[in-house]
Design an enzyme around this catalytic site. Structure first.
Site, mmCIF file in Angstrom:
data_model
loop_
_atom_site.group_PDB
_atom_site.id
_atom_site.type_symbol
_atom_site.label_atom_id
_atom_site.label_comp_id
_atom_site.label_asym_id
_atom_site.label_seq_id
_atom_site.Cartn_x
_atom_site.Cartn_y
_atom_site.Cartn_z
ATOM 1 N N PHE A 166 0.813 -1.226 0.000
ATOM 2 C CA PHE A 166 0.000 0.000 0.000
ATOM 3 C C PHE A 166 0.841 1.268 0.000
ATOM 4 O O PHE A 166 0.358 2.322 0.391
ATOM 5 C CB PHE A 166 -0.971 0.007 1.193
ATOM 6 C CG PHE A 166 -1.689 -1.296 1.404
ATOM 7 C CD1 PHE A 166 -2.589 -1.758 0.459
ATOM 8 C CD2 PHE A 166 -1.463 -2.066 2.531
ATOM 9 C CE1 PHE A 166 -3.250 -2.962 0.628
ATOM 10 C CE2 PHE A 166 -2.114 -3.279 2.708
ATOM 11 C CZ PHE A 166 -3.010 -3.737 1.757
ATOM 12 N N GLU A 225 7.500 1.193 0.050
ATOM 13 C CA GLU A 225 8.176 1.810 -1.084
ATOM 14 C C GLU A 225 9.529 2.382 -0.656
ATOM 15 O O GLU A 225 10.546 2.115 -1.286
ATOM 16 C CB GLU A 225 7.294 2.919 -1.674
ATOM 17 C CG GLU A 225 7.922 3.576 -2.910
ATOM 18 C CD GLU A 225 7.011 4.575 -3.610
ATOM 19 O OE1 GLU A 225 5.808 4.615 -3.283
ATOM 20 O OE2 GLU A 225 7.496 5.311 -4.474
ATOM 21 N N ARG A 267 1.585 15.598 -5.641
ATOM 22 C CA ARG A 267 0.374 14.919 -6.105
ATOM 23 C C ARG A 267 -0.868 15.502 -5.438
ATOM 24 O O ARG A 267 -1.932 15.578 -6.043
ATOM 25 C CB ARG A 267 0.467 13.405 -5.884
ATOM 26 C CG ARG A 267 -0.636 12.620 -6.563
ATOM 27 C CD ARG A 267 -0.320 11.141 -6.663
ATOM 28 N NE ARG A 267 0.507 10.799 -7.816
ATOM 29 C CZ ARG A 267 0.020 10.430 -9.008
ATOM 30 N NH1 ARG A 267 -1.279 10.349 -9.207
ATOM 31 N NH2 ARG A 267 0.831 10.148 -9.998
ATOM 32 N N GLU A 296 -4.601 2.679 -7.157
ATOM 33 C CA GLU A 296 -4.926 3.763 -6.241
ATOM 34 C C GLU A 296 -6.299 4.406 -6.433
ATOM 35 O O GLU A 296 -6.979 4.700 -5.450
ATOM 36 C CB GLU A 296 -3.851 4.861 -6.355
ATOM 37 C CG GLU A 296 -2.483 4.421 -5.901
ATOM 38 C CD GLU A 296 -1.406 5.383 -6.371
ATOM 39 O OE1 GLU A 296 -1.167 5.458 -7.592
ATOM 40 O OE2 GLU A 296 -0.831 6.073 -5.519
#
Lengths: 502, 811
Positions: free
Chosen positions: B237, B241, B319, B727
């Site tokens: 999720f 990362e 973002r 996403e």
């Protein structure tokens, strides 16, 4: 096989060099059975679920799902265990619950899946699940037995049941972070009945393994499972600080999360003297070491207030281990059973070296996690009088409907005759250092007509009972507000011609 | 239709197939990183020494007492780092810090023969701290002007002029929580060294290449001396990362120093107290609308709570800025974005990566102002949708804007929105204590990494002499079904049945320099690379086949494991053709590559076309709320979502449902609480366990859950016409929160603005509905005062215009 051993997936395995603090999960994983996973180490996520063979009241076996992260490995001595690896047939044919989970998208990352599969398998094998052995195809539509007026699936009494009799609460202790649950529900509702030659189904007709008298000593710690109450009290007399463990649902958390390492652990969950179950003329007695699931099954709805409690008490995985004795023994102010047992006017039977004594539950708690229980004593049974009051309810305030800890809990047992409150017993949890009775509120109700005016006045008193605190579960303001609205909710829902839904 | 997106006859893509590891999942035989420990011998176990302060200097650290604990083998400290003492890519995350930056920060690691020994050893390490002042909340940090990284401004048009011209101007403030990933598998790695001292790390990582790079720089090695493998993850999720690197490095240091395998596997408590989360945000805004409810101007400042180090906060903020418009055309915009530096875990990527936070500001804003404009929530949303031809504030044309309108119309019809709204009104009129509501919200989400370089991928496809195919690619499997889709892509590109193809675990020595499996791009990027590799092989085999079949190259077809020639009766079996090719000395393996074309982005001016395309979706949610408690249930959810032409429908529907429920968890249930008191545990995460941080469980599953994939949705220029799905569906859950707002409002008079805290827990919903009730029946018998968080004296931007009051949500 000599020494401590368990039967795992049909094969005897030595428990070897386990310590008193080794969990069943860690032992299984060390055996190479890594299907069961640790997700939370406190019995909340169910990724570690396995099946154990437990006795039912008629001498047969119930495949019972438990959190292996909480159960001491030593408690598996002499017992039979099945893990996700043991469900498929030897030729690799998937078990029906595995098959449905696999083809319906019931797994994404797969980490929680073995636990779901075990919880689902326990429900798959639950005697009476299908009544006459229904298949998913021939069954009535979901929830029609308890469905609300507009045809939505049933949620009444906290139960949701599939067309195949599958109680979704069987999965209430399993968390999945990926799927959103819908495909898992579909898998659960699609499984049929066990086949004639299903070995685990056949196994149900034989007795479950009896408890084994177990003792292991490692360096400075000991695990002992005495054979009977007398031996238990002897051990306890020697070492009043010994930790009594029944379902291990609290103990396991202490071990895993808080790093507690008790020097002596006494397992009492299988003591016959603590597993009494009697419904007499004027009272009910529940053995302190009966699991909540056993009580639920054996009462079969005969105590509606307890029936309201069960689906809201933790999860099926926890209720399969947790006991009333344990929930009361820890003395927690937020246990879910005390508000209900207070409303039922319960009395505790305490067993000690000098015999047994009875203590009203209302007098049992003396402070935060403090009780009148003396060193050397243990809770043997819980009794409450019959007949039961007719208007009862359990209101639990929590963030989540399944498997959450209450911020406020209220148990009601009201006797209302001819529109007048003849008797009121109200137990509260989460609003003080101990569970308490709402005595002022009770007094304000008794002898009064069960009307909006009475309720409004009593509700204002109830809102001021206790001294609720602020924490991460709820603000003190919300807790007080919930006390205030609770009685009005009870009144609204107990008055005639009520709204549906909610 | 582009070559990339065109599907051949009888493709494997588009088939509804189960997850490629489904059998391994259900039997428990699928292996995860920590399952490997029992298969290795002599493994050492690592345990952190976590600081009990949110901010402190390490004055003294004495590992001596730990070494006295039986079974303790070694204590790792900064002195053991041969390379760079840094766990990140920004050089602001010391692996062994001298300054503790958050409560639970690990200052040393203990290696033991057993985990128990390591745990006891960690407790025995003596550390003296000089306690420093700590900023815990985002408000603390803003007040102290504690920021990190670059501040960015998204701007278009003339906001001042436009606000002055707007007939309705509103101001507001909104603070909302982050979210813990709570992947069920915590961070795990297992490091070993080989005879040449080279390091092999098995890690639960979404970004094996970066894990490799960080391990190398910590150890002072070159990248070619470190190999990272990820079998699969038990959920990621975004939380795996950037965050796995340090833990992998700890294991690698230990393995190099001791020569033994070292396992680092965090307990849940360690994972939740040490690893980063979704950023919580603070937003203040001013918005101008015309009489028709169209937004004319938005001025806002949004502040992401980044925690103690930058990690991915800058791209997350980017973002958020690029998604504050969601599906709406805003002609005049100025949004300032900042990153607060606070003494908390370093917040990181989480499904949506700032997009959800930007969009939440706008969705909350629209719902708050709609009553003042005399509009329903759905009316104000629909009126502001992008029209074809319009561009985003950062200058990207909104391609397929008409899809948003179509998706919206379809979900309205599928959910029977109008009729159910009427039924609900009737229900509410007859139910004093229970209210229902239905609400719809849209999603538009841009796909690609904002950083252009990340939009590339590699693959290695091997065909063996027996015709079997092994696919390696740079993406990682965390449950999202990437490997399943890659098998389908490979089988489609080679024209063989799925059963011919197997997928190998992700390894940095098979495909180098990969990007994180993130930003929903896994299938687009790796699919492009897998397809490219397969096509190289197929081209070579085409030559062999044409020779065997006696036909022109252009007439050769590969379908379902048979190789045919147009118009000829003869054909070849795939396996035979492969074998013939081997004897003709034809190369049967290929390395594939893909880069997304057409992207450009100026990170300074915040202008460009950073996204290959937009994914669209819309959700309708119906809830029922209990007026006595604020408790609620999700009765029905309808979703229409655009995944292009689905590569794998079972997988895609699973992603949509799972994304929705995870989003609903963030917005309504999951409640990160930190100790903001001045007590000894200031800065400690209070909800650090599954018992206190509640994820959605079965009780949060919508009773009825209908997901429809938008049809005829072919996406040109993407592998086999599919679209990213990881996403975007998370943000469909706005419909859940908005229906709760409507239900709370239904306890009061019509046309009233309703504020709602976030997460919208039963307690938050209760305060909202109680505020509504109090306005409806001023003399009602409530025993509790209205919420103090609803201030009533905030000045509006213009005293002559209606303005909602801001809500300050509890943290």
């Amino acid at each position: 096989m000599t020494g401590l051993h368990a039967t795992v997936n049909g094969t005897a395995a030595s428990l070897g060099e386990i310590t008193p603090h080794t969990t069943a999960l860690n032992w299984l994983r060390a055996q190479g059975l890594t299907g069961a996973k640790e997700g939370c180490a406190e019995g909340e996520c169910g990724a570690c679920a396995i099946l154990v063979a437990r006795p039912d009241e008629s001498g047969n076996t119930v495949w019972t799902s438990v959190n292996s992260c909480l159960v001491p490995a030593a408690a598996l001595d002499g017992q039979e265990v099945v893990t996700s690896e043991g469900l498929a047939a030897d030729d690799g044919t998937l078990h029906p619950v595995q098959q449905e989970m696999a083809v319906r998208g019931g797994s994404q990352c797969g980490y929680c899946t073995p636990g779901f599969v075990c919880s689902m398998a326990a429900e798959f094998y639950r005697p009476g699940r299908c009544g006459g052995g229904c298949g998913a195809d021939e069954a009535p539509a979901a929830g029609t037995a308890e469905g609300s007026a507009d045809g939505q699936p049933a949620h009444a009494d906290g139960h949701e049941v599939g067309p195949n009799g599958f109680d979704l609460h069987a999965l209430s202790g399993n968390l999945c972070r990926c799927t959103g649950y819908r495909p898992i529900r579909d898998a659960a509702y699609a499984v049929g009945s066990p086949g004639e030659d299903d070995p685990l189904a056949q196994r149900r007709d034989q007795p479950a393994p009896p408890p084994a008298a177990t003792r292991i000593q490692r360096e400075e710690s000991e695990f002992v499972r005495p054979a009977d109450l007398a031996e238990t009290l002897e051990v306890l007399a020697e070492d009043p600080d010994a930790t009594l463990v029944a379902g291990a649902t609290d103990y396991g958390v202490e071990i895993n999360i808080r790093g507690t390492r008790p020097s002596r652990v006494i397992a009492i969950d299988r003591l016959p003297e603590l597993r009494t179950f009697e419904i007499g003329e004027d009272r009910v007695e529940l053995g302190a070491a009966l699991t909540l699931s056993e009580i639920e099954r054996r009462l079969a709805g005969r105590v509606p207030l307890l029936d309201a409690l069960f689906p809201q008490f933790a999860s099926r995985l926890i209720r399969n281990g947790a006991t009333l004795g344990g929930n009361l023994g820890t003395g927690s102010p937020i246990g879910d059973s005390p508000p209900v047992l207070l409303a039922l006017e319960s009395v505790l039977v305490l067993a000690g070296p000098g015999g047994t004594r009875e203590v009203p539950l209302a007098d049992y708690f003396t402070g935060y996690r403090q009780t009148v229980k003396e060193p050397g004593e243990l809770i043997a049974a819980i009794r409450f009088p019959l007949p039961l009051s007719t208007t009862t309810a359990f209101h639990k305030i929590a963030k989540r409907r399944f498997d959450d800890i209450s911020s406020v809990a209220v148990g009601y047992a009201l006797e209302i005759s001819d529109g007048v409150v003849a008797k009121a017993r109200i137990g509260l949890g989460g609003v003080a250092a101990t569970p308490i009775r709402a005595l002022e509120t009770e007094r304000a109700l008794e002898g009064q007509p069960w009307t909006t005016e009475t309720v409004r006045h009593a509700a204002s008193l109830l809102a001021a009972e206790g001294t609720p605190m602020d924490d991460h579960r709820a603000s003190s303001r919300y807790r007080a507000a919930m006390l205030g609205t609770s009685l009005r909710k009870l009144h609204a829902e107990s008055a005639p011609s009520q709204e549906v839904g909610a | 239709m582009s070559h990339l997106s065109q599907r051949p006859a009888s493709p494997s893509v588009g088939l509804e197939v189960p997850h490629e590891s489904a059998v391994g999942h259900v039997t428990g035989e699928a292996l995860y990183t920590d399952d490997l420990v029992g298969r290795s011998t002599g493994v050492l176990h690592a345990h952190p020494v976590q600081a009990p302060h949110a901010h402190a200097r390490v004055v003294r650290l004495d590992p001596g007492p730990a070494l006295q604990v039986p079974g303790v083998v070694r204590v790792l400290t900064a002195e053991d780092v041969p390379g760079v003492n840094d766990a990140g890519v920004k050089h602001d995350e010391p692996l062994f810090p001298t300054e503790v930056m958050y409560y639970g920060h690990s200052v040393a690691w203990v290696l033991g023969e057993t985990l128990e020994a390591a745990r006891l050893g960690a407790a025995a390490v003596e550390v003296d701290y000089e306690v420093l002042p700590a900023l815990v909340s985002v408000r603390d940090a803003i007040e102290a002007e504690s920021f990190q990284g670059a501040q960015k401004t998204l701007t278009r048009g003339d906001v001042d002029a436009s606000l002055a011209d707007s007939t309705h101007v509103f101001t507001g403030e909104f603070e909302f929580s982050g979210q813990e990933h709570f992947y069920i598998e915590t961070h795990a790695s297992l490091a070993t060294v080989d005879e040449a001292g080279q390091v092999f790390v098995q890690s639960s990582t979404q970004h094996p290449s970066e894990t490799q790079e960080i391990v190398a720089h910590v150890l002072g090695l070159h990248n070619h001396e470190v190999t990272v493998q990820c079998l699969r993850m038990g959920g990621g999720f975004g939380g795996k990362e950037m965050q796995p690197h340090g833990y992998a490095a700890i294991g690698a240091i230990g393995a190099r120093l001791t020569g033994r395998p070292v396992r680092v596997r965090l307990t849940r408590t360690q994972d939740i107290t040490m690893s980063g989360k979704r950023h919580g945000f603070h937003a203040s805004w001013e918005a101008g609308f015309d009489d028709d409810g169209r937004i004319r101007a938005l001025r806002a400042t949004i502040t992401a709570d980044g925690g103690w180090s930058l990690d991915l906060s800058e791209p997350v903020l980017a973002r958020a800025l690029c998604h504050i418009d969601n599906a709406y055309y805003i002609p005049n915009v100025t949004v300032l974005g900042r990153i607060a530096k606070s003494n908390k875990t370093s917040q990181t990527a989480f499904r949506g990566f700032g997009g959800p936070q930007g969009m939440l500001v706008m969705e909350d804003l629209l719902s708050r102002v709609a009553p003042a404009l005399g509009l329903t929530q759905e009316e104000i949303r629909e009126r502001n949708f992008y029209a074809p031809g319009e561009s985003t504030p950062y200058g990207q044309p909104v391609r397929h804007a008409e899809r948003m309108h179509k998706v919206w119309a379809q979900v309205m019809e599928q959910s029977d929105f109008a009729a159910r709204s009427a039924q609900i009104a009737e229900f509410n009129a007859t139910h004093e204590h229970t209210k229902r509501a239905i609400a719809a919200t849209p999603v538009k989400f841009g796909i690609s990494f904002n950083l252009k370089a990340f939009n590339q991928a590699g693959a290695l496809v091997l065909v063996y002499k027996d015709g079997s195919v092994l696919v390696n690619h740079g993406g990682t499997e965390m449950g999202q079904g990437l490997h399943t889709k890659m098998l389908q892509v490979a089988a489609t590109a080679l024209g063989v049945p799925l059963s011919k193809v197997r997928l190998a675990p992700t390894r940095t020595d098979k495909v180098p320099n990969t990007s994180a499996t993130a930003a929903s791009t896994g299938a687009d990027l790796n699919g492009g690379a897998v397809k490219n590799a397969c096509e190289q092989i197929r081209e070579r085999l085409t030559q062999v086949a044409a020779g065997q079949l006696g036909c022109p190259l252009t007439d050769v077809r590969f379908v379902d494991g048979r190789v045919t020639a147009l118009g000829l009766d003869t054909s070849l079996d795939w396996d035979d053709l492969v074998n013939i090719a081997y004897f003709q000395r034809v190369q049967l393996s290929a390395s594939g590559f893909y880069r997304t074309e057409g992207l450009h982005w100026n990170a300074d001016t915040f202008q460009g076309e950073p996204f290959k395309y937009f994914a669209y979706g819309a959700a309708v949610t119906e809830v029922e709320v209990d007026g006595f408690t604020g408790a609620y249930r999700s009765r029905r959810v309808d979703i229409v979502h655009d995944v292009g032409d689905s590569l794998s429908p079972l997988i895609d529907i699973g992603q949509i449902e799972g994304g929705y429920v995870q989003g609903a968890g963030w917005l309504t249930l999951e409640d990160l609480r930190w100790d903001t008191s001045d007590g000894p545990h200031r800065g400690r995460l209070l909800t650090q366990a599954a018992s206190t941080y509640k994820l959605p469980s079965f009780s949060e599953m919508p009773q009825e859950f209908n997901v429809t994939l938008f049809e005829q949705a072919h996406e040109d220029g993407v592998v086999y016409g599919g679209k990213a799905v990881g996403e975007p569906p998370l943000m469909l859950a706005f419909a859940m929160r908005e229906s709760l707002r409507k239900a709370a409002a239904a306890f009061g008079p019509d046309g009233r603005m309703t504020e709602l805290g976030c997460p919208s827990t039963p307690e938050s919903v209760f305060w909202a509905l109680e505020a509504a009730q109090l306005e409806s029946e001023p003399e009602t018998q409530h025993t509790v005062r209205p919420s103090a968080t609803l201030s009533s004296d905030t000045p509006s931007a213009s005293p002559t215009r209606p303005a909602p009051q801001p809500v300050l949500t509890a943290e």
